[in-house]
Design a protein around this motif. Structure first.
Motif, PDB file in Angstrom:
ATOM      1  N   VAL A 190      62.317  30.917  40.985  1.00  0.00           N
ATOM      2  CA  VAL A 190      61.874  32.167  41.588  1.00  0.00           C
ATOM      3  C   VAL A 190      62.989  32.749  42.446  1.00  0.00           C
ATOM      4  N   GLY A 191      63.320  34.016  42.221  1.00  0.00           N
ATOM      5  CA  GLY A 191      64.329  34.672  43.050  1.00  0.00           C
ATOM      6  C   GLY A 191      63.670  35.409  44.198  1.00  0.00           C
ATOM      7  N   GLY A 192      63.512  36.711  44.029  1.00  0.00           N
ATOM      8  CA  GLY A 192      63.007  37.586  45.081  1.00  0.00           C
ATOM      9  C   GLY A 192      61.789  37.066  45.836  1.00  0.00           C
ATOM     10  N   ILE A 218      65.131  39.142  35.112  1.00  0.00           N
ATOM     11  CA  ILE A 218      65.600  38.681  36.426  1.00  0.00           C
ATOM     12  C   ILE A 218      65.818  39.848  37.375  1.00  0.00           C
ATOM     13  N   GLY A 219      65.051  39.856  38.445  1.00  0.00           N
ATOM     14  CA  GLY A 219      65.215  40.862  39.487  1.00  0.00           C
ATOM     15  C   GLY A 219      64.848  42.267  39.046  1.00  0.00           C
ATOM     16  N   THR A 220      64.137  42.370  37.921  1.00  0.00           N
ATOM     17  CA  THR A 220      63.823  43.686  37.370  1.00  0.00           C
ATOM     18  C   THR A 220      62.363  44.070  37.566  1.00  0.00           C
ATOM     19  N   SER A 247      72.366  33.383  35.413  1.00  0.00           N
ATOM     20  CA  SER A 247      72.868  34.552  34.673  1.00  0.00           C
ATOM     21  C   SER A 247      73.781  35.419  35.541  1.00  0.00           C
ATOM     22  N   GLU A 248      73.566  35.383  36.861  1.00  0.00           N
ATOM     23  CA  GLU A 248      74.477  36.153  37.728  1.00  0.00           C
ATOM     24  C   GLU A 248      75.866  35.511  37.768  1.00  0.00           C
ATOM     25  N   ARG A 249      75.926  34.190  37.705  1.00  0.00           N
ATOM     26  CA  ARG A 249      77.218  33.505  37.612  1.00  0.00           C
ATOM     27  C   ARG A 249      77.883  33.848  36.268  1.00  0.00           C
TER      28      ARG A 249
HETATM   29  C1  PEP Z   1      66.434  34.080  39.658  1.00  0.00           C
HETATM   30  O1  PEP Z   1      67.256  34.451  40.472  1.00  0.00           O
HETATM   31  O2  PEP Z   1      66.605  32.998  39.095  1.00  0.00           O
HETATM   32  C2  PEP Z   1      65.253  34.917  39.386  1.00  0.00           C
HETATM   33  C3  PEP Z   1      64.424  34.546  38.450  1.00  0.00           C
HETATM   34  O3  PEP Z   1      65.093  36.067  40.140  1.00  0.00           O
HETATM   35  P1  PEP Z   1      63.750  36.982  40.264  1.00  0.00           P
HETATM   36  O4  PEP Z   1      62.587  36.038  40.460  1.00  0.00           O
HETATM   37  O5  PEP Z   1      63.994  37.840  41.464  1.00  0.00           O
HETATM   38  O6  PEP Z   1      63.619  37.755  38.992  1.00  0.00           O
END
Ligand code: PEP
Length: 244
Positions: free
Chosen positions: A227-229, A170-172, A96-98
């Motif tokens: 998983v992001g963070g 995401i990242g929230t 989604s960031e892309r």
């Molecule tokens: C992601 O970057 O795909 C993501 C899910 O980030 P986060 O786990 O930080 O929400």
């Protein structure tokens, strides 16, 4: 679904240094990682080879993006051939960031998926609705549209993992409830079955943590996580071990 190995991807985004990479590699090596998980970590492109060389062989490596051509005058881009050449076997596409920051649309993401697969990479393909779209009851419409654009370009479904990542999560720190994730995963699975006659692994992404991973992993149609963070923290090991 829900019974096979848990697929756990760690998206480091634009966060890395050799020192930070060593830290993550350290806890992946010292933690006891479940045999019931397929693990892939995704460092920024300059660190792919460095991380690959230092991780246990059973941890896969993914690039975070690639271009839709093999080589040429595309300054700043990297190709699937290069990603493979430095020892990585996966690429994340459609994050989604892309889509939001770099204006990648469904058509471009489809072309990237097609080229990456034809070059021999496996693909983690990301889709997901924004908060505004969810509140307008457009979740299904949006994820089906994104899925169709990707699915039309998939030559080998065994080489693809679909990541359902609601943008609002995401990242929230706002995680979808296990029921919300399960609901969309079931619908996506049915959509893929009826449009492409295929089964595919569908993983969830959006503020997954060591604390909420177990309950999410217990959902029948949740095949794993992106998983992001938390993938840069010790708790990534708990996420990997969420379905023992
Ligand atoms: C992601 O970057 O795909 C993501 C899910 O980030 P986060 O786990 O930080 O929400």
């Amino acid at each position: 679904p829900g019974t096979g190995k848990l697929f756990v991807g760690g998206n480091w985004k634009m966060n890395c240094s050799k020192k930070q990479a060593e830290e993550v590699i350290g806890f992946l090596k010292s933690g006891k990682l479940s045999d019931n998980a397929e693990i892939v970590v995704s460092p920024p492109a300059p660190y792919l080879e460095y991380v690959k060389a230092r991780l246990p062989a059973n941890v896969g490596i993914a690039a975070q993006n690639c271009y839709k051509e093999e080589k040429g005058a595309f300054t700043g881009e990297i190709s699937p051939a290069m990603i493979k050449d430095v020892g990585a076997e996966w690429v994340i596409l459609g994050h989604s960031e892309r889509r939001a920051i770099f204006h990648e649309d469904d058509a471009l993401i489809g072309q990237k998926v097609k080229h990456a697969l034809s070059a021999g990479l496996k693909v983690i393909a990301c889709i997901g609705e924004t908060l505004q779209e969810r509140e307008a009851n457009k979740t299904e419409e949006v994820v089906f549209r994104q899925m169709k654009a990707i699915g039309d370009n998939i030559s080998d479904w065994d080489k693809v993992v679909v990541a359902y990542e609601p943008v609002w999560a995401i990242g929230t720190g706002k995680t979808a409830t296990p029921e919300q994730a399960q609901e969309v995963h079931v619908k996506l699975r049915a959509f893929i079955k009826s449009n492409f006659q295929k089964d595919v692994r569908i993983i969830y992404g959006g503020s997954v943590t060591g604390k909420n991973a177990k309950e999410l992993a217990s959902q029948r149609d949740v095949d794993g996580f992106l998983v992001g963070g938390a993938s840069l923290k010790q708790e990534f090991v708990d996420i990997i071990n969420a379905r023992q």
